[in-house]
Design a protein around this motif. Structure first.
Motif, mmCIF file in Angstrom:
data_model
loop_
_atom_site.group_PDB
_atom_site.id
_atom_site.type_symbol
_atom_site.label_atom_id
_atom_site.label_comp_id
_atom_site.label_asym_id
_atom_site.label_seq_id
_atom_site.Cartn_x
_atom_site.Cartn_y
_atom_site.Cartn_z
ATOM 1 N N ILE A 33 0.692 -0.937 -0.248
ATOM 2 C CA ILE A 33 -0.200 0.155 -0.030
ATOM 3 C C ILE A 33 1.013 1.065 -0.010
ATOM 4 O O ILE A 33 1.090 2.259 -0.461
ATOM 5 C CB ILE A 33 -1.064 -0.255 1.018
ATOM 6 N N GLY A 34 1.973 1.761 0.607
ATOM 7 C CA GLY A 34 2.808 2.704 1.285
ATOM 8 C C GLY A 34 3.188 2.479 -0.146
ATOM 9 O O GLY A 34 3.825 3.918 -1.295
ATOM 10 N N ALA A 241 -5.401 -0.927 -3.716
ATOM 11 C CA ALA A 241 -6.085 0.214 -2.767
ATOM 12 C C ALA A 241 -5.303 0.894 -2.255
ATOM 13 O O ALA A 241 -5.530 2.128 -1.703
ATOM 14 C CB ALA A 241 -5.610 -1.396 -1.094
ATOM 15 N N GLY A 242 -3.912 0.929 -2.419
ATOM 16 C CA GLY A 242 -2.766 2.030 -2.430
ATOM 17 C C GLY A 242 -3.370 2.853 -3.011
ATOM 18 O O GLY A 242 -2.759 4.160 -2.477
ATOM 19 N N GLY A 243 -2.797 2.806 -4.747
ATOM 20 C CA GLY A 243 -3.579 3.298 -5.830
ATOM 21 C C GLY A 243 -4.677 4.075 -5.115
ATOM 22 O O GLY A 243 -4.930 5.273 -5.204
ATOM 23 N N PHE A 244 -5.569 3.362 -4.598
ATOM 24 C CA PHE A 244 -7.167 3.908 -4.605
ATOM 25 C C PHE A 244 -6.643 4.466 -3.655
ATOM 26 O O PHE A 244 -7.729 5.986 -4.077
ATOM 27 C CB PHE A 244 -7.647 2.629 -4.383
ATOM 28 N N ALA A 245 -6.503 5.024 -2.360
ATOM 29 C CA ALA A 245 -6.343 6.043 -1.279
ATOM 30 C C ALA A 245 -5.573 6.797 -1.398
ATOM 31 O O ALA A 245 -5.775 7.910 -1.576
ATOM 32 C CB ALA A 245 -5.913 4.578 0.129
ATOM 33 N N GLY A 246 -4.140 6.619 -2.137
ATOM 34 C CA GLY A 246 -3.232 7.226 -2.505
ATOM 35 C C GLY A 246 -4.001 8.494 -3.500
ATOM 36 O O GLY A 246 -3.682 10.131 -3.232
ATOM 37 N N GLU A 257 -17.722 10.171 -8.867
ATOM 38 C CA GLU A 257 -17.319 10.428 -9.641
ATOM 39 C C GLU A 257 -15.025 9.751 -9.077
ATOM 40 O O GLU A 257 -14.882 9.975 -10.558
ATOM 41 C CB GLU A 257 -17.518 11.680 -10.833
ATOM 42 N N ASN A 258 -14.752 10.730 -8.644
ATOM 43 C CA ASN A 258 -13.962 11.013 -8.106
ATOM 44 C C ASN A 258 -13.414 8.844 -7.894
ATOM 45 O O ASN A 258 -12.349 8.569 -8.716
ATOM 46 C CB ASN A 258 -13.402 11.719 -7.389
ATOM 47 N N MET A 259 -14.038 8.813 -7.828
ATOM 48 C CA MET A 259 -13.625 6.867 -7.068
ATOM 49 C C MET A 259 -13.274 6.410 -8.546
ATOM 50 O O MET A 259 -12.631 5.469 -8.609
ATOM 51 C CB MET A 259 -14.310 6.593 -5.814
ATOM 52 N N LYS A 260 -13.840 6.807 -9.440
ATOM 53 C CA LYS A 260 -13.680 6.244 -10.966
ATOM 54 C C LYS A 260 -12.466 6.223 -10.931
ATOM 55 O O LYS A 260 -11.972 4.784 -11.643
ATOM 56 C CB LYS A 260 -14.695 5.992 -11.651
ATOM 57 N N ASN A 261 -11.753 7.479 -10.738
ATOM 58 C CA ASN A 261 -10.407 7.491 -11.896
ATOM 59 C C ASN A 261 -10.163 6.434 -11.054
ATOM 60 O O ASN A 261 -9.018 6.104 -10.691
ATOM 61 C CB ASN A 261 -10.319 9.208 -11.252
ATOM 62 N N ALA A 262 -10.210 6.934 -9.205
ATOM 63 C CA ALA A 262 -9.314 6.175 -8.117
ATOM 64 C C ALA A 262 -8.817 5.025 -8.300
ATOM 65 O O ALA A 262 -8.188 4.295 -7.968
ATOM 66 C CB ALA A 262 -9.677 6.405 -6.982
ATOM 67 N N ILE A 264 -9.366 3.062 -11.639
ATOM 68 C CA ILE A 264 -8.070 3.015 -12.475
ATOM 69 C C ILE A 264 -7.127 3.561 -12.201
ATOM 70 O O ILE A 264 -5.838 2.283 -12.383
ATOM 71 C CB ILE A 264 -8.965 3.567 -13.766
ATOM 72 N N TYR A 265 -6.661 3.947 -11.624
ATOM 73 C CA TYR A 265 -5.461 4.638 -11.044
ATOM 74 C C TYR A 265 -4.932 2.806 -10.068
ATOM 75 O O TYR A 265 -3.637 3.092 -10.077
ATOM 76 C CB TYR A 265 -5.545 5.735 -9.959
ATOM 77 N N GLY A 266 -5.791 3.020 -9.212
ATOM 78 C CA GLY A 266 -5.754 1.669 -8.364
ATOM 79 C C GLY A 266 -5.070 0.569 -9.364
ATOM 80 O O GLY A 266 -4.333 0.149 -9.088
ATOM 81 N N SER A 267 -5.886 -0.483 -9.933
ATOM 82 C CA SER A 267 -5.511 -1.283 -11.333
ATOM 83 C C SER A 267 -4.796 -0.916 -12.268
ATOM 84 O O SER A 267 -4.083 -1.485 -12.128
ATOM 85 C CB SER A 267 -6.992 -1.366 -11.702
ATOM 86 N N ASN A 268 -4.447 0.135 -12.224
ATOM 87 C CA ASN A 268 -3.332 0.670 -12.975
ATOM 88 C C ASN A 268 -1.804 0.089 -12.441
ATOM 89 O O ASN A 268 -1.104 -0.324 -13.022
ATOM 90 C CB ASN A 268 -2.944 2.225 -13.992
ATOM 91 N N LEU A 269 -1.650 0.528 -11.258
ATOM 92 C CA LEU A 269 -0.672 0.619 -10.094
ATOM 93 C C LEU A 269 -0.787 -0.847 -10.041
ATOM 94 O O LEU A 269 0.546 -1.600 -10.531
ATOM 95 C CB LEU A 269 -1.021 1.208 -8.879
#
Length: 307
Positions: A33-34, A241-246, A257-262, A264-269
């Protein structure tokens, strides 16, 4: 900069997959996560425990990523939590070979004073009483509390899990866990039932098949990027989870709407994490690679349709 408080194991893992095996390497939910959250513009701290067998080079790796480790207790004469597992050929299922709790067995989390007012709290997969204890120490109510858990706690600490779930905003679990927790096979019905237990947002991880985000009647699905190399899925869920929370911490926006982006960022990492054993890929990942793969995600999910 906004503050993200991370609670989770910092550990040794020994992993075997169809592609090879490792001796003891760096692992643990808090670690993944870190490392993942370090790609965002924020202040982060890890609350965890290790023994004095934990190498200085691993501590240095965390501090080089600007992760505050003042809440990482080092027990003199103690041994660090150790997990060993063997993945099956499909990489979706695994057998746990060894679990040694060691210092984790008596872990009493201590939140650093300067992180008791954190904007976002990410409660990694630990005993629900440990997760509750962290929330008890916060001096200001966080804007968002994210909780990760697993079927083990549903089996042996369900009342405590249900208690802490009343105090959180987002839960992240996999599809099997969502079904067990809710008693529903349909993931739509499962999410609706989990909403009634406390979390306003339910994230259901489906591994190589992506992730679902539920909020009331709204649903969002993010695919996982089809990858050429999947070497080791350990830590992928925690990296997600780290990407989502970050992302949420950096953006200060907790809308659906912003959680949708989160997501994607989490999935990407997470897509990088699985390309090498353990934390190796996340240690050597640079921001340019992250941005380029985000563009691939966008291309994967964009289309024009004539109605």
């Amino acid at each position: 900069m906004n503050k993200l408080l991370i609670v989770g194991t910092v550990a040794f893992d020994a992993i075997e997959t169809p592609f090879g095996k490792t001796d003891k390497i760096l692992g643990g939910a808090g670690t993944y996560i870190g490392l993942s959250a370090s790609f965002f513009n924020l202040q982060s701290a890890i609350v965890s425990v290790v023994g004095d067998d934990f190498p200085q080079e691993y501590l240095d790796l965390l501090t080089k990523r600007n992760i505050d480790i003042s809440g990482l207790e080092i027990v003199k004469g103690g041994k660090t939590f150790f997990w060993s597992g063997k993945y099956h050929n499909d990489l979706n299922s695994r057998d746990t070979l060894v679990t040694e709790l060691n210092t984790l067995a008596d872990f009493q989390p201590k939140v650093p004073e300067n992180f008791k007012d954190s904007d976002v709290v990410m409660l990694g997969n630990l005993h629900p009483l440990v997760q509750s204890s962290v929330l008890d120490q916060m001096t200001v109510k966080p804007k968002l509390v994210v909780l990760d858990t697993m079927n083990f706690w549903m089996d042996c600490a369900l009342p405590e899990l249900l208690d802490v779930m009343k105090r959180i905003d987002v839960i992240t679990i996999n599809d099997e866990e969502a079904r067990q927790l809710s008693g529903e096979y349909s993931l739509v019905k499962a999410a609706a039932k989990i909403h009634t237990m406390g979390p306003k947002y339910v994230v259901i991880k489906k591994g190589e098949h992506g992730a679902l985000l539920f909020h009331n009647k709204e649903v969002f699905f993010a695919p996982a990027l089809p990858l050429e190399e999947v070497f080791d899925p350990t830590g992928a869920g925690d990296t997600f989870a780290g990407g989502f929370a970050g992302f949420i911490t950096q953006s200060e926006n907790i809308s659906f709407e912003n959680m949708k982006n989160a997501i994607i960022y989490g999935s990407n990492l997470a897509s990088f994490c699985v390309e090498k054993f353990g934390t190796e890929r996340m240690e050597n990942l640079d921001k340019e690679e992250v941005v380029n793969r985000l563009k691939q995600f966008r291309a994967l999910t964009q289309f024009d349709i004539t109605l």
